[in-house]
Design a protein around this motif. Structure first.
Motif, PDB file in Angstrom:
ATOM      1  N   CYS A  23      99.872   9.158 140.510  1.00  0.00           N
ATOM      2  CA  CYS A  23     100.673  10.230 139.930  1.00  0.00           C
ATOM      3  C   CYS A  23     100.979   9.968 138.465  1.00  0.00           C
ATOM      4  O   CYS A  23     101.213   8.828 138.060  1.00  0.00           O
ATOM      5  CB  CYS A  23     102.009  10.364 140.668  1.00  0.00           C
ATOM      6  SG  CYS A  23     101.845  10.919 142.369  1.00  0.00           S
ATOM      7  N   LEU A  24     101.005  11.045 137.693  1.00  0.00           N
ATOM      8  CA  LEU A  24     101.386  10.989 136.288  1.00  0.00           C
ATOM      9  C   LEU A  24     102.468  12.045 136.072  1.00  0.00           C
ATOM     10  O   LEU A  24     102.265  13.218 136.364  1.00  0.00           O
ATOM     11  CB  LEU A  24     100.174  11.272 135.407  1.00  0.00           C
ATOM     12  CG  LEU A  24     100.330  11.059 133.919  1.00  0.00           C
ATOM     13  CD1 LEU A  24     100.668   9.597 133.613  1.00  0.00           C
ATOM     14  CD2 LEU A  24      99.050  11.443 133.198  1.00  0.00           C
ATOM     15  N   ILE A  25     103.623  11.611 135.569  1.00  0.00           N
ATOM     16  CA  ILE A  25     104.776  12.484 135.375  1.00  0.00           C
ATOM     17  C   ILE A  25     104.860  12.876 133.905  1.00  0.00           C
ATOM     18  O   ILE A  25     104.731  12.022 133.032  1.00  0.00           O
ATOM     19  CB  ILE A  25     106.069  11.774 135.814  1.00  0.00           C
ATOM     20  CG1 ILE A  25     105.993  11.402 137.300  1.00  0.00           C
ATOM     21  CG2 ILE A  25     107.295  12.640 135.527  1.00  0.00           C
ATOM     22  CD1 ILE A  25     107.114  10.494 137.764  1.00  0.00           C
ATOM     23  N   GLY A  81     109.304  21.296 130.981  1.00  0.00           N
ATOM     24  CA  GLY A  81     108.012  20.704 130.631  1.00  0.00           C
ATOM     25  C   GLY A  81     107.642  19.632 131.635  1.00  0.00           C
ATOM     26  O   GLY A  81     106.921  18.694 131.325  1.00  0.00           O
ATOM     27  N   HIS A  82     108.131  19.777 132.863  1.00  0.00           N
ATOM     28  CA  HIS A  82     107.977  18.714 133.868  1.00  0.00           C
ATOM     29  C   HIS A  82     107.103  19.136 135.041  1.00  0.00           C
ATOM     30  O   HIS A  82     107.244  20.228 135.585  1.00  0.00           O
ATOM     31  CB  HIS A  82     109.339  18.318 134.422  1.00  0.00           C
ATOM     32  CG  HIS A  82     109.250  17.471 135.660  1.00  0.00           C
ATOM     33  ND1 HIS A  82     108.681  16.214 135.652  1.00  0.00           N
ATOM     34  CD2 HIS A  82     109.606  17.715 136.930  1.00  0.00           C
ATOM     35  CE1 HIS A  82     108.717  15.720 136.891  1.00  0.00           C
ATOM     36  NE2 HIS A  82     109.272  16.617 137.681  1.00  0.00           N
ATOM     37  N   CYS A  83     106.228  18.238 135.409  1.00  0.00           N
ATOM     38  CA  CYS A  83     105.548  18.293 136.701  1.00  0.00           C
ATOM     39  C   CYS A  83     104.997  16.904 136.969  1.00  0.00           C
ATOM     40  O   CYS A  83     105.008  16.029 136.104  1.00  0.00           O
ATOM     41  CB  CYS A  83     104.440  19.356 136.752  1.00  0.00           C
ATOM     42  SG  CYS A  83     102.954  18.919 135.874  1.00  0.00           S
ATOM     43  N   THR A  84     104.561  16.717 138.183  1.00  0.00           N
ATOM     44  CA  THR A  84     103.883  15.481 138.555  1.00  0.00           C
ATOM     45  C   THR A  84     102.437  15.845 138.861  1.00  0.00           C
ATOM     46  O   THR A  84     102.177  16.620 139.780  1.00  0.00           O
ATOM     47  CB  THR A  84     104.539  14.838 139.791  1.00  0.00           C
ATOM     48  OG1 THR A  84     105.907  14.543 139.488  1.00  0.00           O
ATOM     49  CG2 THR A  84     103.817  13.555 140.187  1.00  0.00           C
ATOM     50  N   PHE A  85     101.535  15.316 138.055  1.00  0.00           N
ATOM     51  CA  PHE A  85     100.120  15.496 138.335  1.00  0.00           C
ATOM     52  C   PHE A  85      99.692  14.409 139.306  1.00  0.00           C
ATOM     53  O   PHE A  85      99.975  13.231 139.078  1.00  0.00           O
ATOM     54  CB  PHE A  85      99.279  15.372 137.062  1.00  0.00           C
ATOM     55  CG  PHE A  85      99.449  16.520 136.107  1.00  0.00           C
ATOM     56  CD1 PHE A  85      98.976  17.783 136.426  1.00  0.00           C
ATOM     57  CD2 PHE A  85     100.061  16.331 134.881  1.00  0.00           C
ATOM     58  CE1 PHE A  85      99.118  18.843 135.534  1.00  0.00           C
ATOM     59  CE2 PHE A  85     100.201  17.379 133.983  1.00  0.00           C
ATOM     60  CZ  PHE A  85      99.730  18.638 134.307  1.00  0.00           C
ATOM     61  N   GLY A  97     107.037  19.903 143.342  1.00  0.00           N
ATOM     62  CA  GLY A  97     106.837  19.837 141.897  1.00  0.00           C
ATOM     63  C   GLY A  97     105.498  19.261 141.477  1.00  0.00           C
ATOM     64  O   GLY A  97     105.286  18.978 140.299  1.00  0.00           O
ATOM     65  N   GLN A  98     104.593  19.092 142.431  1.00  0.00           N
ATOM     66  CA  GLN A  98     103.291  18.487 142.142  1.00  0.00           C
ATOM     67  C   GLN A  98     102.226  19.522 141.818  1.00  0.00           C
ATOM     68  O   GLN A  98     102.252  20.646 142.306  1.00  0.00           O
ATOM     69  CB  GLN A  98     102.767  17.701 143.346  1.00  0.00           C
ATOM     70  CG  GLN A  98     103.271  16.299 143.443  1.00  0.00           C
ATOM     71  CD  GLN A  98     102.667  15.579 144.641  1.00  0.00           C
ATOM     72  OE1 GLN A  98     102.116  16.191 145.547  1.00  0.00           O
ATOM     73  NE2 GLN A  98     102.785  14.281 144.645  1.00  0.00           N
TER      74      GLN A  98
END
Length: 118
Positions: A23-25, A81-85, A97-98
């Protein structure tokens, strides 16, 4: 272009989290300083049209395809400006939120690199 931002800082543990969890936040406004250590911070951006499965995400020199979008991801991306890739390419997300991505290699991102969705 649906979304475009520029990376302004890379948290000390962001790529360790990527290695450990896939994961990248990302954030443009981080609610907790502690989260900045595990996140990529970026310039504010605006979602110009709805995100969709099949959209292309570019991070620095790497390209990925969106395979799933959590119900909350567009809202948090727009507001913070947030998500978890997550780089597993699954057709369903584990968390609201992914954004699931499919592609070769994990990204190597530095300050000044762009993150785009189109």
């Amino acid at each position: 272009m649906k979304y475009e931002v520029t990376v302004t800082s890379v948290g000390d543990a962001a790529f360790e989290l990527l290695k450990d969890t896939g994961c990248l936040i990302i954030f443009d406004k981080c609610p907790l300083t502690e989260l900045e250590e595990i996140s990529l911070m970026h310039t504010p951006g605006e979602i110009k049209s709805p995100l969709a499965v099949g959209d292309k995400v570019t991070m620095g020199k790497h390209e990925y395809i969106i395979t799933a979008i959590g119900d909350e991801a567009p809202k948090t991306l727009s507001e913070l400006g947030h998500c978890t890739f997550k780089f597993s390419g699954h057709s369903e997300v584990e968390l609201p939120g992914q954004i699931e991505l499919k592609g070769e290699n994990k990204p190597e991102i530095t300050v000044g690199d762009k993150i785009t969705i189109e």
